[in-house]
Design a protein around this motif. Sequence first.
Motif, PDB file in Angstrom:
ATOM      1  N   MET A 163       0.837  -1.207   0.000  1.00 20.80           N
ATOM      2  CA  MET A 163       0.000   0.000   0.000  1.00 20.80           C
ATOM      3  C   MET A 163       0.870   1.254   0.000  1.00 20.80           C
ATOM      4  N   VAL A 164       1.919   1.242   0.817  1.00 20.14           N
ATOM      5  CA  VAL A 164       2.836   2.387   0.850  1.00 20.14           C
ATOM      6  C   VAL A 164       3.454   2.594  -0.529  1.00 20.14           C
ATOM      7  N   ARG A 165       3.910   1.510  -1.153  1.00 22.02           N
ATOM      8  CA  ARG A 165       4.493   1.616  -2.498  1.00 22.02           C
ATOM      9  C   ARG A 165       3.485   2.189  -3.490  1.00 22.02           C
ATOM     10  N   LEU A 166       2.253   1.724  -3.410  1.00 21.59           N
ATOM     11  CA  LEU A 166       1.216   2.218  -4.314  1.00 21.59           C
ATOM     12  C   LEU A 166       0.983   3.715  -4.100  1.00 21.59           C
ATOM     13  N   PHE A 167       0.781   4.124  -2.857  1.00 23.36           N
ATOM     14  CA  PHE A 167       0.562   5.547  -2.582  1.00 23.36           C
ATOM     15  C   PHE A 167       1.761   6.389  -3.018  1.00 23.36           C
ATOM     16  N   SER A 168       2.967   5.862  -2.859  1.00 22.12           N
ATOM     17  CA  SER A 168       4.158   6.647  -3.224  1.00 22.12           C
ATOM     18  C   SER A 168       4.199   6.954  -4.721  1.00 22.12           C
ATOM     19  N   THR A 169       3.532   6.152  -5.534  1.00 25.71           N
ATOM     20  CA  THR A 169       3.547   6.380  -6.981  1.00 25.71           C
ATOM     21  C   THR A 169       2.599   7.491  -7.406  1.00 25.71           C
ATOM     22  N   ILE A 170       1.670   7.883  -6.536  1.00 24.31           N
ATOM     23  CA  ILE A 170       0.749   8.962  -6.885  1.00 24.31           C
ATOM     24  C   ILE A 170       1.010  10.211  -6.037  1.00 24.31           C
ATOM     25  N   LEU A 171       2.188  10.277  -5.433  1.00 27.99           N
ATOM     26  CA  LEU A 171       2.598  11.417  -4.629  1.00 27.99           C
ATOM     27  C   LEU A 171       3.178  12.498  -5.536  1.00 27.99           C
ATOM     28  N   LEU A 226      15.410   3.068  -1.768  1.00 25.58           N
ATOM     29  CA  LEU A 226      14.559   3.850  -0.885  1.00 25.58           C
ATOM     30  C   LEU A 226      13.736   2.932   0.006  1.00 25.58           C
ATOM     31  N   ASN A 227      13.162   3.486   1.033  1.00 29.16           N
ATOM     32  CA  ASN A 227      12.321   2.710   1.946  1.00 29.16           C
ATOM     33  C   ASN A 227      11.101   2.117   1.242  1.00 29.16           C
ATOM     34  N   THR A 228      10.761   2.615   0.074  1.00 28.98           N
ATOM     35  CA  THR A 228       9.645   2.077  -0.701  1.00 28.98           C
ATOM     36  C   THR A 228      10.082   0.960  -1.643  1.00 28.98           C
ATOM     37  N   GLY A 229      11.392   0.685  -1.690  1.00 31.74           N
ATOM     38  CA  GLY A 229      11.918  -0.325  -2.600  1.00 31.74           C
ATOM     39  C   GLY A 229      12.390   0.251  -3.918  1.00 31.74           C
ATOM     40  N   ASP A 230      12.086   1.524  -4.191  1.00 29.39           N
ATOM     41  CA  ASP A 230      12.536   2.152  -5.434  1.00 29.39           C
ATOM     42  C   ASP A 230      14.058   2.249  -5.452  1.00 29.39           C
ATOM     43  N   LEU A 231      14.611   2.196  -6.656  1.00 31.02           N
ATOM     44  CA  LEU A 231      16.053   2.321  -6.855  1.00 31.02           C
ATOM     45  C   LEU A 231      16.328   3.615  -7.597  1.00 31.02           C
TER      46      LEU A 231
END
Length: 189
Positions: free
Chosen positions: A63-71, A117-122
């Motif tokens: 859910m955090v990863r999903l929300f981070s993509t629409i930030l 990143l804490n969201t798994g993004d590189l």
Amino acid sequence: MPMAPPLPDLTGLSLADIAALAAAKKLPPVESWDPAHCGPSAMRIARDGTWFHEGSPIGRMAMVRLFSTILRRETDGTFVLVTPVEKLTIDVEDAPFVAVELKTEGEGEGRSLAFRLNTGDLVMAGPDHGLRFETAALGPIPYLEVRNGLDALIARPVYYELAHLALAESAEPAGLWSGGTFFPMAGTS
């Protein structure tokens, strides 16, 4: 419900592999969406990168990863979660992301730095993803530009790794190269 795929282990990847993974990530076109503002989201991102909803931490990383993509960061400096049909304000205590892991290859002008990143993004540091070091009373605060005004606070252990690399290279001023760009570690106010 299927589980999210595990995050790749940076230690087993080359920087070329990491760069390819980072480039392959497709994000929604939030910059082109302009819906009406609908109010607050009742969400907050703490300084340590923890996402909260109505005061409780969001425990599902997917859910955090999903929300981070629409930030998105607005021109007035506020943060919003945006879809094609609504825009909700989200409180961010410092930066919306935290850089929690570092991988480095090369040295001097040939060095490349990759961050998880804490969201798994590189994110590969370079001309499009700069490093900056702000001066504060308790010492420098390091940041990595992630995208379109969204930064990652660099976690203290990762900052110490960067400082160790910079000291070993004895650059003047102290700093590091990545992606062909030099990033001085002297703080800005």
